[in-house]
Each structure stands twice: as C-alpha cells, then as structure tokens.
Design a protein around this motif. Sequence first.
Motif, PDB file in Angstrom:
ATOM      1  N   ARG A 144       0.849  -1.198   0.000  1.00 30.30           N
ATOM      2  CA  ARG A 144       0.000   0.000   0.000  1.00 30.30           C
ATOM      3  C   ARG A 144       0.879   1.242   0.000  1.00 30.30           C
ATOM      4  N   THR A 145       0.358   2.312  -0.566  1.00 31.16           N
ATOM      5  CA  THR A 145       1.136   3.540  -0.761  1.00 31.16           C
ATOM      6  C   THR A 145       0.298   4.752  -0.382  1.00 31.16           C
ATOM      7  N   ASP A 146       0.965   5.735   0.217  1.00 28.25           N
ATOM      8  CA  ASP A 146       0.329   7.026   0.464  1.00 28.25           C
ATOM      9  C   ASP A 146       1.425   8.079   0.581  1.00 28.25           C
ATOM     10  N   LYS A 298       7.099  16.518  -0.916  1.00 26.95           N
ATOM     11  CA  LYS A 298       6.184  15.424  -0.572  1.00 26.95           C
ATOM     12  C   LYS A 298       7.010  14.148  -0.479  1.00 26.95           C
ATOM     13  N   VAL A 299       6.587  13.249   0.397  1.00 25.83           N
ATOM     14  CA  VAL A 299       7.242  11.952   0.507  1.00 25.83           C
ATOM     15  C   VAL A 299       6.181  10.868   0.326  1.00 25.83           C
ATOM     16  N   TYR A 300       6.530   9.842  -0.427  1.00 22.95           N
ATOM     17  CA  TYR A 300       5.635   8.729  -0.732  1.00 22.95           C
ATOM     18  C   TYR A 300       6.215   7.458  -0.129  1.00 22.95           C
ATOM     19  N   LEU A 301       5.465   6.821   0.739  1.00 26.35           N
ATOM     20  CA  LEU A 301       5.906   5.582   1.371  1.00 26.35           C
ATOM     21  C   LEU A 301       5.054   4.422   0.860  1.00 26.35           C
ATOM     22  N   THR A 302       5.728   3.338   0.507  1.00 29.32           N
ATOM     23  CA  THR A 302       5.064   2.091   0.138  1.00 29.32           C
ATOM     24  C   THR A 302       5.503   1.017   1.120  1.00 29.32           C
ATOM     25  N   ARG A 476     -10.058  -1.495   2.637  1.00 28.34           N
ATOM     26  CA  ARG A 476      -9.807  -0.869   3.931  1.00 28.34           C
ATOM     27  C   ARG A 476      -8.388  -1.131   4.428  1.00 28.34           C
ATOM     28  N   ILE A 477      -7.725  -2.119   3.860  1.00 26.43           N
ATOM     29  CA  ILE A 477      -6.355  -2.412   4.252  1.00 26.43           C
ATOM     30  C   ILE A 477      -5.427  -1.238   3.949  1.00 26.43           C
ATOM     31  N   ARG A 478      -5.842  -0.377   2.996  1.00 24.81           N
ATOM     32  CA  ARG A 478      -5.016   0.785   2.654  1.00 24.81           C
ATOM     33  C   ARG A 478      -4.820   1.718   3.833  1.00 24.81           C
ATOM     34  N   GLU A 479      -5.787   1.784   4.736  1.00 22.42           N
ATOM     35  CA  GLU A 479      -5.735   2.738   5.837  1.00 22.42           C
ATOM     36  C   GLU A 479      -4.517   2.531   6.730  1.00 22.42           C
ATOM     37  N   GLY A 480      -3.944   1.328   6.727  1.00 21.64           N
ATOM     38  CA  GLY A 480      -2.805   1.061   7.590  1.00 21.64           C
ATOM     39  C   GLY A 480      -1.580   1.887   7.264  1.00 21.64           C
ATOM     40  N   ILE A 481      -1.431   2.333   6.015  1.00 24.95           N
ATOM     41  CA  ILE A 481      -0.261   3.121   5.647  1.00 24.95           C
ATOM     42  C   ILE A 481      -0.249   4.461   6.368  1.00 24.95           C
ATOM     43  N   GLU A 482      -1.426   4.936   6.763  1.00 26.08           N
ATOM     44  CA  GLU A 482      -1.491   6.201   7.494  1.00 26.08           C
ATOM     45  C   GLU A 482      -0.814   6.077   8.860  1.00 26.08           C
ATOM     46  N   GLY A 483      -0.882   4.883   9.475  1.00 26.99           N
ATOM     47  CA  GLY A 483      -0.172   4.669  10.722  1.00 26.99           C
ATOM     48  C   GLY A 483       1.328   4.697  10.538  1.00 26.99           C
ATOM     49  N   THR A 484       1.807   4.191   9.396  1.00 33.31           N
ATOM     50  CA  THR A 484       3.245   4.227   9.100  1.00 33.31           C
ATOM     51  C   THR A 484       3.716   5.657   8.906  1.00 33.31           C
ATOM     52  N   ILE A 485       2.928   6.439   8.183  1.00 31.06           N
ATOM     53  CA  ILE A 485       3.278   7.852   8.006  1.00 31.06           C
ATOM     54  C   ILE A 485       3.277   8.563   9.351  1.00 31.06           C
ATOM     55  N   LEU A 507      17.552  11.822   1.326  1.00 30.27           N
ATOM     56  CA  LEU A 507      18.376  11.016   2.231  1.00 30.27           C
ATOM     57  C   LEU A 507      17.712  10.902   3.595  1.00 30.27           C
ATOM     58  N   GLN A 508      17.151  12.000   4.090  1.00 29.43           N
ATOM     59  CA  GLN A 508      16.445  11.960   5.371  1.00 29.43           C
ATOM     60  C   GLN A 508      15.263  10.992   5.310  1.00 29.43           C
ATOM     61  N   HIS A 509      14.487  11.042   4.240  1.00 31.31           N
ATOM     62  CA  HIS A 509      13.323  10.160   4.120  1.00 31.31           C
ATOM     63  C   HIS A 509      13.739   8.694   4.048  1.00 31.31           C
ATOM     64  N   LEU A 510      14.822   8.416   3.351  1.00 26.81           N
ATOM     65  CA  LEU A 510      15.310   7.042   3.265  1.00 26.81           C
ATOM     66  C   LEU A 510      15.818   6.550   4.620  1.00 26.81           C
ATOM     67  N   ALA A 511      16.497   7.427   5.354  1.00 27.68           N
ATOM     68  CA  ALA A 511      16.997   7.050   6.673  1.00 27.68           C
ATOM     69  C   ALA A 511      15.842   6.830   7.648  1.00 27.68           C
ATOM     70  N   VAL A 512      14.827   7.691   7.589  1.00 30.33           N
ATOM     71  CA  VAL A 512      13.657   7.520   8.465  1.00 30.33           C
ATOM     72  C   VAL A 512      12.939   6.216   8.143  1.00 30.33           C
ATOM     73  N   SER A 513      12.763   5.918   6.863  1.00 30.92           N
ATOM     74  CA  SER A 513      12.093   4.671   6.472  1.00 30.92           C
ATOM     75  C   SER A 513      12.901   3.462   6.913  1.00 30.92           C
ATOM     76  N   SER A 514      14.226   3.545   6.822  1.00 31.94           N
ATOM     77  CA  SER A 514      15.075   2.457   7.305  1.00 31.94           C
ATOM     78  C   SER A 514      14.943   2.301   8.810  1.00 31.94           C
ATOM     79  N   ALA A 515      14.821   3.421   9.510  1.00 27.87           N
ATOM     80  CA  ALA A 515      14.645   3.369  10.963  1.00 27.87           C
ATOM     81  C   ALA A 515      13.327   2.696  11.327  1.00 27.87           C
ATOM     82  N   ILE A 516      12.264   2.989  10.579  1.00 27.70           N
ATOM     83  CA  ILE A 516      10.969   2.335  10.815  1.00 27.70           C
ATOM     84  C   ILE A 516      11.098   0.829  10.617  1.00 27.70           C
ATOM     85  N   ASN A 517      11.768   0.427   9.532  1.00 28.99           N
ATOM     86  CA  ASN A 517      11.954  -0.997   9.272  1.00 28.99           C
ATOM     87  C   ASN A 517      12.771  -1.673  10.367  1.00 28.99           C
TER      88      ASN A 517
END
Length: 546
Positions: A144-146, A298-302, A476-485, A507-517
């Motif tokens: 899912r993406t948002d 804007k940042v897009y997370l999948t 409705r499964i799409r709504e979960g990406i909002e929790g990740t954001i 670079l900041q967005h990639l580092a933050v996403s890596s931190a979430i993972n």
Amino acid sequence: MSMKSSSVTVVPEDTARVAKAVFKKGNRYLTLRDTFGDLFDATEFAPLFSSEGKPAVNPARLALVTIIQFAEQLSDEVMADQVRSRIDLKYLLALPLDDPGFDASVLSEFRTRLVEGRAEKLLFEQLLARFREHKLLRVRGPQRTDSTHVLAAVRALNRVEVVTVTFRNALNALSVAAPDWLTGHLQPEWRERYGYRLEPGPRPRNKAERAQFAQTVGADGIVLFRALSAEDAPGWLWQLPAIETLRQVWLQNYAPTHEGALSFREQDHPPAGRFVSSPFDADAKLGVKYSTSWVGYKVYLTESCDEDLPHLVTNVESSPATTSDMAVLPEVHRHLELRNLSPERHFVDSGFIAAESLVQAEDQGITLLGRARPNVQRQLSGPERFSIEDFVVDDAEQRVTCPAGKVSQSWTSAHNLDQAVIKVKFSRTDCLPCPFRERCTNDARRSITLRPQRVREALQRRRVEQETREFIRTTRIREGIEGTISQGVRACGMRRSRYRGLAKTQLQHLAVSSAINLQRVADWLMGVPRELTRQAAFVRLYPTAA
C-alpha cells in the motif's frame, strides 16, 4: 579518507558479557545483532572512499549509526556521545567497552559522501535486502502507498519578501566572493533597506505600500545587474548560484515597462512548479492540498501489508510539493520492479487512480486497488444532464450514438495534456433542433472527448466495482499506511526537513524509512504485538460485522 579492512565484525567478549547482564529482559539492538550480525556490508560503500589516505571509520557502522540517529531524532553531537556511552549501541556495532567513538563531524561527512556519490539509497536498500534474506518480506505480497507533505528548512515568504530576501542573499554572496568589487557599487540606502532581517525593520503595512516597496527592490536589482554587466566587472560573478537565483526571481516577479523600468507582476507570474519560493532552497515549492498549504516537498511511502509478517517500507519517493500522486505512481512501480518486489495487489487512495494508471499497472501484473474519482464533466451540472455513459460508443466503427439516436459526424485521434484521446463531434443539423439539447449541451452541437477503448473501459469497470460492499471491505487495508506515516512523522520527524535541497531531503526520508523498518523487525523478533487501528469506544460495543 580511505576505507581499509571490511571484514565481518564480532562483538568483543567484555561488551557481550556486560550487555547481556544489563539487558536481561531483552533489547532491540541486542536482538538485531544476535539475529543478523552485521546489517550492512562495508564493501558496498567502497566507491565513496579513496584507496589512499587516513583510514575512515567503518562505513557499515556509520550507516547503522545514521539510521539510529533518525530513529531517535538525535543531533550529530548527541549521537556521537551515545555511541561512546551506551552499552546496547556498543553491542550492536561490535565495539569494545573502551572504544572512544568518533568525532560528530564524521556523521555529516558520511551523509555528504552519500549525497555527492548518489548513494543515499544504499542505506535503505541494503537493510531491506538483509530482511528479505531472512524471509521477512514476501515477493508479490500485497502493498500500500500514500503520501504526506514535508516542510522545507526555510521560511514561507510572500512574493515581496521573496524578492527582498533574494536581493539581500545576493549581496551577502558577493561580499564573500568579491568584497572589493561590491564595496565600489554599494548604495547608501541598501544598508537600511536590506541590512536586517525582515522582522525588526520597517515594512510596508498595506497593499499600496507593498507595491511601492516591491518597485523599489526591483529598481535596486536593476542597478546591481547593470553593475555586473559592466566591462570592468569580473565575468565569473554571473556564475555564482546566488546571482543566478536573483536573475530567476526577477524574471518571475517583474516585467519590463516601455520606459525601461520594471513593473511588479500581479497575476502573470510562473506556476508553482517553476516558482522560486525561497532563495535558500530552490527545490522547495509551494504545495496546496485541500486546506493545507506549505513550502517544501512530498514523501511517498510504500509498505508491505502481509498479516503474518512485519509491515516493512519497500519504497520511498521524494518529490517537490507540486508533484501529483498520479505522476509518482509509475516511478513507484518501476523501482519496486527493479528490486523484484512488485506487489500482486497494490492499495492506494483516489489521488493515485487514473484511467491510464489502471491499465499501466495491469500491464505490469499489478492489480491497482483504490477508488476512482467521480465524473465531474461540465455536462453533469444538472440532475437530468446526459453524461458520456449515456452515449453508445462503437470503437470498431469509430462512431458514437447519442441518447436521441443520432450518430456522430467525426472521430479524431488527438492528445490532451500528453494523454491520447479521441475527439468526437456531432452535427449541428442534428443538435440544434434536438428536443434533448438542453439536457445535452450549451453549444450549437455536442462534442465528446473519449479515452482509448481499453483505458475507458478500465475506468468504467472501476467506478462500478468500487460501489460494491466487497470492494469497500477489501480496500480498507489501505488505511494502515497512514499509521506508518504517523510513525515517521511523530517518532522520526519526517515532516520537517533537516536539510535544504531535494537530494538531502530524500536522504532523510530514506533514513527515516530504514529506521521504521529496523524498529519493526526488532519488535517482530521480540514478539511485540503490532498496533491495531484505533476505534472509537462506542464502536467497539457493536457486534463484529459478518
């Protein structure tokens, strides 16, 4: 700096003994080290370093430290102190207890190497590959993406403030690059007009004063441009970034008059995508979405959304604030395909759904699931108006039949905003006397713009199926990406850029996403239950729907 040995590191015995004694109930970082060992391979960073010179700090350790720094929102100085003092970090990084660490400037230098070497994605992709090796990421699983807005590290300025700050920035740049030359061209009134920040000095209070002040600033710019164009002026001054920005800002905000002066543009300035909103960050653009407006990106997370695996961010895209969601979706699919992570089902919201995107995703073997926007054509302004759905289209014969039974007169292939379309027109002879004309068109004859058959039918199918109960329940499964954001914004500061420029912000967005993972995998290994979508207290009293 040179990169020397890159052998696999082992946790020193004393560090392991103390860490195990202190964290008897477990710890995220200890669990990650015990499960994966070295999370990064230092040889992947070798192209960023020279083969000669003083040995650099192990880049595999710096990559991990950078991710933890964003996970805990720490400055370079505090992060360097944490590496020196925290047992769990020494265990994760396989450092001796008496290791003195490194100077805080090393972190900034490492980030600079990543950006200049266009290797900022190494942080994200290496970590994701390690998790995939351990079967924590399923190929062809649902994703899912948002997107969300990101504030640039600059002030939001109105247009009069933009020209004022840009001119002052140009003077500051010239005072450093060519102080002797600038001294001979400074005007006495510039010190009072531009020597202070916007707040303390006197500023125009109404529209008339603002217009007059903008004219004055524009005239000052002309004086400086003429000085830069003089024969005795060094030609390289025009190559200064601040001078180039000044030129762009003057072109977008001023128009020449017949008298040879400048007039401040009130209406015909460039669109937001080409407008310089701040001289300190030319990549930051003015974005507007519903009631929210901002200057930045804007940042897009999948992310993956398998129920039996941790939900991991699989792709990150950063763009100027003016970029539409539909324009980014092909890039998301392309980058997922390059990593062999294309999903079978991809859940998005209506901002990503267009007729063409449905077909493009289908060609890539992806089922794009999201609500299409309703038909908002001009002819639908009344309840009894005829829409395109009321017309019978025969693509094989290239003709359209209207609700009154009349056949179209012409069928022409064309392009509209780089999209292939078909222009269909009916005869005036048929439309003018038609009893249904008021329900059909306000012109002398009806004209219709159609998408190609496959694209049109894909959109029509989606508008029908999205009203079914099964479609609503499934998506409705799409709504979960909002929790990740939300996690990226609240826990890791993703919504405010630390840096200026799109490359550093990415670079900041990639580092933050890596931190979430990193955090999610650690919690998964430790058996921490995943958070569920919150519900209002009274909703929980209702029986579960069948």
